[in-house]
Motif scaffolding. Sequence first.
Motif: not given
Length: 446
Positions: A39, A207, A210, A212-213, A215-216, A378, A382, A442
């Motif tokens: 990521h 980036e 974002s 996704k970043t 969230f992770t 996961y 998450n 997300n």
Amino acid sequence: MSQQKRASFGGKLSAILVAAGSAIGLGSIWRFPYMAGEHGGAAFMLVYLLCVFVVGIPVMLGEFAVGRQTKMNAVGGYRSLAKNWRWLGYCGVIGAMFISGYYYIVAGWSLEYFFSSLTGSLYSSTESFTTQFATFQASWREVLYTFLFILLTHLIIIRGVEKGIEKASKVMMPALFVILVIMAIRVAFMPGAEGGYEFFLRPNFAEAFSAKTIFTAIGQAFFSLSVGMGCMVTYASYFKEDNNLTGTSLSVALLTLLVAVLAGLVIFPAVFSAGLEPSEGASLIFVTLPEIFKDMPMAGVWSSVFFILLIMASLTSTISFHEVLTAYFLEEYNLSRKAATRITSALSLALCLLSLLWVFDIKVLDIQDTSFFDIFDYTTANILMPIGGLFTCLFVTWKMKPSFLRDQMTNHGKLRGRLFPLLWFTLRYITPLLIIYIFVKNLGII
Ligand code: PHE
């Protein structure tokens, strides 16, 4: 409920060491570089750093408060404060089961790498490290090492909190820092290392923000700090009354961050120097670290020392989620420590076997090559842990009165608790809103 006298950890330092022992493990050394590699490197690290402060530390303090106030396992703790919130404790128990379903396997990989470093076979083989890893993944040894790791954890847990957990953490943690620093210095001299520093230290802000970043990174913050699943509730139930919870949570978080950053400073320069891909995935450290050692004099010795420390760091973490389940079975079903430990270990083995179906070439779930291993990894980091964390915030600041958290932070007025207003505000508004926002975003709802 069990009426036996409850054990407690020794002094202040012991509390920090055992909690840091739980936090620091494969999460910082294996999972952090692999997530950062997938990521965006520095962007991920930047957001992770923020998440530790805005999400991780506040939730950890909330969990500490519940644990020390109630002196119970996760389910008993929430239930004794508010009967209809006991499900939050059950979420933790489920989280601990999911983690057990794959963490022991990765810890078992470290055992394999320790033994193959010791015998020298890792470095004398003509196959690339990537091929060696793939071969190992398909071999029965993977099952054996997983079993061994569960057994190791089992034997420590059965000895109880004081003798087992505390002693183990005290010895294992400091040595890990030393070897990571040595390795970080060593990789700096490898040709092509600059690319790694660039990747890991220069963020691309577009980036970083974002969904996704973020969230992770939130998931990684929960996972690496062992929060959001009742683990810190369970551990804090063994803390003493004069322990400064704020100081303990800050120290644990800073130590964990330090190890994660050091791991990044070791792995990424090595990845670039060896011409590998940072987005290699779960095998990342197992294919890159040997690259660092292979040209060093006494490669096998260095490599064995590193992997034995990784094993120890993992062991202090497996102990902690094993204890979440053991304390739950022991106290909720009034079992002996031995019986509760046995049930937990057997359950862990069964779940790991499910994840290891690939060794036997059995595919139960054939969703784009996804295994139970991936699903456990996961969903714990998450989904389960952030949800557990979200409701911990809501429980501590909306369900309970301010005096609950204030009393625990100030040890009933003995400490000043200057950070209380900031923490209260963060836990009540910022952390929950951030988690909800990122979840919804997300999922693509907004
Ligand atoms: N924090 C541990 C690690 O980074 C993993 C863990 C998660 C341990 C949750 C206990 C509870 O390795």
